[in-house]
Design an enzyme around this catalytic site. Structure first.
Site, PDB file in Angstrom:
ATOM      1  N   GLU A   1      -5.869  -6.132  11.460  1.00 48.22           N
ATOM      2  CA  GLU A   1      -7.056  -5.615  11.081  1.00 48.22           C
ATOM      3  C   GLU A   1      -8.413  -6.687  11.699  1.00 48.22           C
ATOM      4  OE1 GLU A   1      -5.813  -4.944   7.347  1.00 48.22           O
ATOM      5  OE2 GLU A   1      -6.124  -2.666   7.364  1.00 48.22           O
TER       6      GLU A   1
ATOM      7  N   ASP B   1       0.917  -1.191   0.147  1.00 52.58           N
ATOM      8  CA  ASP B   1       0.162   0.050   0.033  1.00 52.58           C
ATOM      9  C   ASP B   1       0.852   1.244   0.076  1.00 52.58           C
ATOM     10  OD1 ASP B   1      -2.171  -1.746   0.447  1.00 52.58           O
ATOM     11  OD2 ASP B   1      -1.821  -1.484   2.708  1.00 52.58           O
TER      12      ASP B   1
ATOM     13  N   ASP C   1      -5.473   3.050  10.121  1.00 51.92           N
ATOM     14  CA  ASP C   1      -6.491   2.341   9.108  1.00 51.92           C
ATOM     15  C   ASP C   1      -7.169   3.307   8.319  1.00 51.92           C
ATOM     16  OD1 ASP C   1      -7.275  -0.475   8.139  1.00 51.92           O
ATOM     17  OD2 ASP C   1      -9.236   0.765   8.580  1.00 51.92           O
TER      18      ASP C   1
ATOM     19  N   ASP D   1      -2.477  -1.472  13.587  1.00 51.22           N
ATOM     20  CA  ASP D   1      -2.624  -0.793  12.487  1.00 51.22           C
ATOM     21  C   ASP D   1      -2.681   0.680  12.900  1.00 51.22           C
ATOM     22  OD1 ASP D   1      -3.169   0.427   9.999  1.00 51.22           O
ATOM     23  OD2 ASP D   1      -4.800  -0.783   9.407  1.00 51.22           O
TER      24      ASP D   1
ATOM     25  N   GLU E   1       1.354  -2.662  10.913  1.00 53.16           N
ATOM     26  CA  GLU E   1       1.068  -3.003   9.472  1.00 53.16           C
ATOM     27  C   GLU E   1       2.096  -2.044   8.668  1.00 53.16           C
ATOM     28  OE1 GLU E   1      -3.217  -2.505   8.173  1.00 53.16           O
ATOM     29  OE2 GLU E   1      -2.681  -1.342   6.577  1.00 53.16           O
ATOM     30  N   GLU E   2       2.574  -1.024   9.422  1.00 49.29           N
ATOM     31  CA  GLU E   2       3.504  -0.174   8.544  1.00 49.29           C
ATOM     32  C   GLU E   2       4.946  -0.565   8.740  1.00 49.29           C
ATOM     33  OE1 GLU E   2       2.412   1.729   6.569  1.00 49.29           O
ATOM     34  OE2 GLU E   2       0.178   1.553   7.318  1.00 49.29           O
TER      35      GLU E   2
HETATM   36  P1  AHM Z   1     -11.258  -0.878  -0.565  1.00 49.44           P
HETATM   37  O1  AHM Z   1     -10.634   0.315  -0.960  1.00 49.44           O
HETATM   38  O2  AHM Z   1     -10.859  -1.948  -1.266  1.00 49.44           O
HETATM   39  O3  AHM Z   1     -12.854  -0.880  -0.387  1.00 49.44           O
HETATM   40  O4  AHM Z   1     -10.591  -1.115   0.934  1.00 49.44           O
HETATM   41  C1  AHM Z   1     -11.271  -0.716   1.969  1.00 49.44           C
HETATM   42  C2  AHM Z   1     -10.372  -1.219   3.285  1.00 49.44           C
HETATM   43  C3  AHM Z   1     -11.024  -0.709   4.469  1.00 49.44           C
HETATM   44  O5  AHM Z   1     -12.217  -1.719   4.882  1.00 49.44           O
HETATM   45  C4  AHM Z   1      -9.874  -0.798   5.217  1.00 49.44           C
HETATM   46  O6  AHM Z   1     -10.267   0.254   6.359  1.00 49.44           O
HETATM   47  C5  AHM Z   1      -9.009  -0.478   4.432  1.00 49.44           C
HETATM   48  O7  AHM Z   1      -9.164  -0.920   3.387  1.00 49.44           O
HETATM   49  C6  AHM Z   1      -7.672  -1.022   5.193  1.00 49.44           C
HETATM   50  O8  AHM Z   1      -6.583  -0.504   4.246  1.00 49.44           O
HETATM   51  P2  AHM Z   1      -5.548   0.434   4.939  1.00 49.44           P
HETATM   52  O9  AHM Z   1      -5.055  -0.465   6.187  1.00 49.44           O
HETATM   53  O10 AHM Z   1      -4.232   0.519   3.793  1.00 49.44           O
HETATM   54  O11 AHM Z   1      -6.099   1.611   5.228  1.00 49.44           O
HETATM   55 MG    MG Z   2      -5.301  -0.918   7.611  1.00 46.79          MG
END
Ligand code: AHM
Ligand code: MG
Length: 282
Positions: free
Chosen positions: A227, A35, A86, A83, A64-65
C-alpha cells in the site's frame, strides 16, 4: 513492464466483474496482518496470481492476502507486491475499492520500486500508472480497453483532508495538526478506502492523506510493500511528497513482508505542515 501492465488490466476487468456478481460476505479466516477476509479478497488474489503466473518478466510475487512469496520465473527481472482488493471492508456497503501494485527490482524495498499501478473500482473503473510520469486511464467496459485520459500532477496546495486512524488513539501533536488544518479551511474527505481517498486528492490536485502512528498502533496500519510504497512512488512522481512524519517513505526498509508504517501523502504545503508538527512534537 508492458507485459505486467497488460496482466494487471486483464485482472482488473475480471475483479470488476467479480465485485458485481460474487458474494460480498466475510469468510471465516484472517490474512497475515490479522484482518478478517471477505470472499472477494481471496477471489481477487487468485485472479491476479493466475494472470501473473504466465508473465515471464516476473520473478516473484507477494500479496497482502498471502503469507509468503510465490516464485514465478527465476529469470524474470521484476518482483511484484500487491493488495488485490484494498478497502474490502467497504465492499458490503458498495463504496469504492481498489487494487494496488508495486513493481520492484532486486528486493522489496522502498528504494527499489520502479513503477506502481492502482485500479479504482467505482462508478467507473480507472487505472493510474506511475512510470516515467503519472497517467490516468479509464476502462471502456464495452470494448475492454483502458483508454488514456490525462497526465496527473499535484499542485503546491490542496483543499481536502483524509485523516485516518482511530481519533481517540491519536497522539497530541497529530490531533493538533489535523485540527489546525481544519481551522485553515480544509474539508474532510475520508471514505475508509485508501485507493479512492488518495485518488480523490490526486485528481483534485492536492490535499493530505494521513494514517499516523497511534497509541494502539505505533507503526500505523498500512503495509509498506502493498500500500505505502506504491502510493509513495505515485505521489512523488506526480510532484507531491510522501513521508512517515519525518522521512521519505521510500527510504524505508520493511523488517518483514507485511511490515507497516505511519504514512502521509500530499502536496508540498500540507506535507511541510506535517514535518513542522512532527518536528515540534512534545
Ligand atoms: P481505518 O478503518 O482504520 O480507517 O482503515 C482504513 C484503511 C484504508 O485507508 C485502507 O484502504 C484500508 O484501511 C486498508 O485495509 P485493507 O487492506 O484490509 O482493506
Ligand atoms: Mg489493503
Amino acid at each position: 513492464m508492458t507485459e505486467i501492465i497488460n496482466a494487471i488490466k486483464k485482472a482488473a476487468i475480471k475483479i470488476n466483474e467479480a465485485i458485481k456478481y460474487e458474494d460480498t460476505s466475510k469468510i471465516n479466516s484472517t490474512n497475515s496482518s490479522g484482518d478478517e477476509q471477505v470472499k472477494l479478497d481471496v477471489i481477487s488474489d487468485e485472479i491476479i496470481e493466475k494472470e501473473f503466473s504466465t508473465v515471464s518478466s516476473i520473478c516473484e510475487i507477494i500479496s497482502e492476502e498471502k503469507d509468503s512469496i510465490v516464485k514465478i520465473n527465476p529469470a524474470g527481472k521484476y518482483l511484484v507486491a500487491y493488495d488485490p482488493l484494498d478497502g474490502s471492508s467497504l465492499i458490503d456497503v458498495n463504496l469504492s475499492v481498489g487494487s494496488i501494485f508495486g513493481i520492484y527490482k532486486n528486493s522489496f524495498d522502498g528504494e527499489n520500486i520502479v513503477a506502481s499501478v492502482y485500479v479504482v473500482y467505482g462508478p467507473r473503473v480507472e487505472m493510474v500508472i506511475a512510470r516515467d510520469n503519472v497517467e490516468l486511464f479509464k476502462l471502456d467496459e464495452k470494448t475492454g480497453e483502458f483508454t488514456y485520459q490525462k497526465e496527473l500532477r499535484l499542485k503546491e496546495k490542496g483543499k481536502v483532508l483524509a485523516p485516518g486512524g482511530t481519533q481517540k488513539e491519536w497522539l497530541a501533536h497529530h490531533k493538533n495538526l489535523i485540527e489546525s488544518l481544519f481551522k485553515e479551511g480544509y474539508r474532510l474527505r475520508y471514505s475508509g478506502g485508501m485507493v479512492p481517498d488518495l485518488h480523490q486528492i490526486l485528481l483534485k490536485g492536492g490535499g493530505l492523506f494521513a494514517y499516523p502512528a497511534t497509541h494502539d498502533k505505533q507503526k500505523g496500519k498500512l503495509r509498506m510493500l502493498f500500500e505505502v510504497f506504491p502510493f509513495a512512488y505515485t505521489y512523488k512522481l506526480a510532484g507531491g511528497l510522501a513521508i512517515d512524519g519525518h522521512n521519505d517513505l521510500l527510504a524505508l526498509r520493511p523488517d518483514f513482508l507485511h511490515d507497516t508504517t505511519p504514512c502521509f501523502f500530499g502536496s508540498d504545503y500540507e506535507i511541510k505542515k506535517v514535518l513542522q508538527a512532527y518536528h515540534n512534537k512534545g
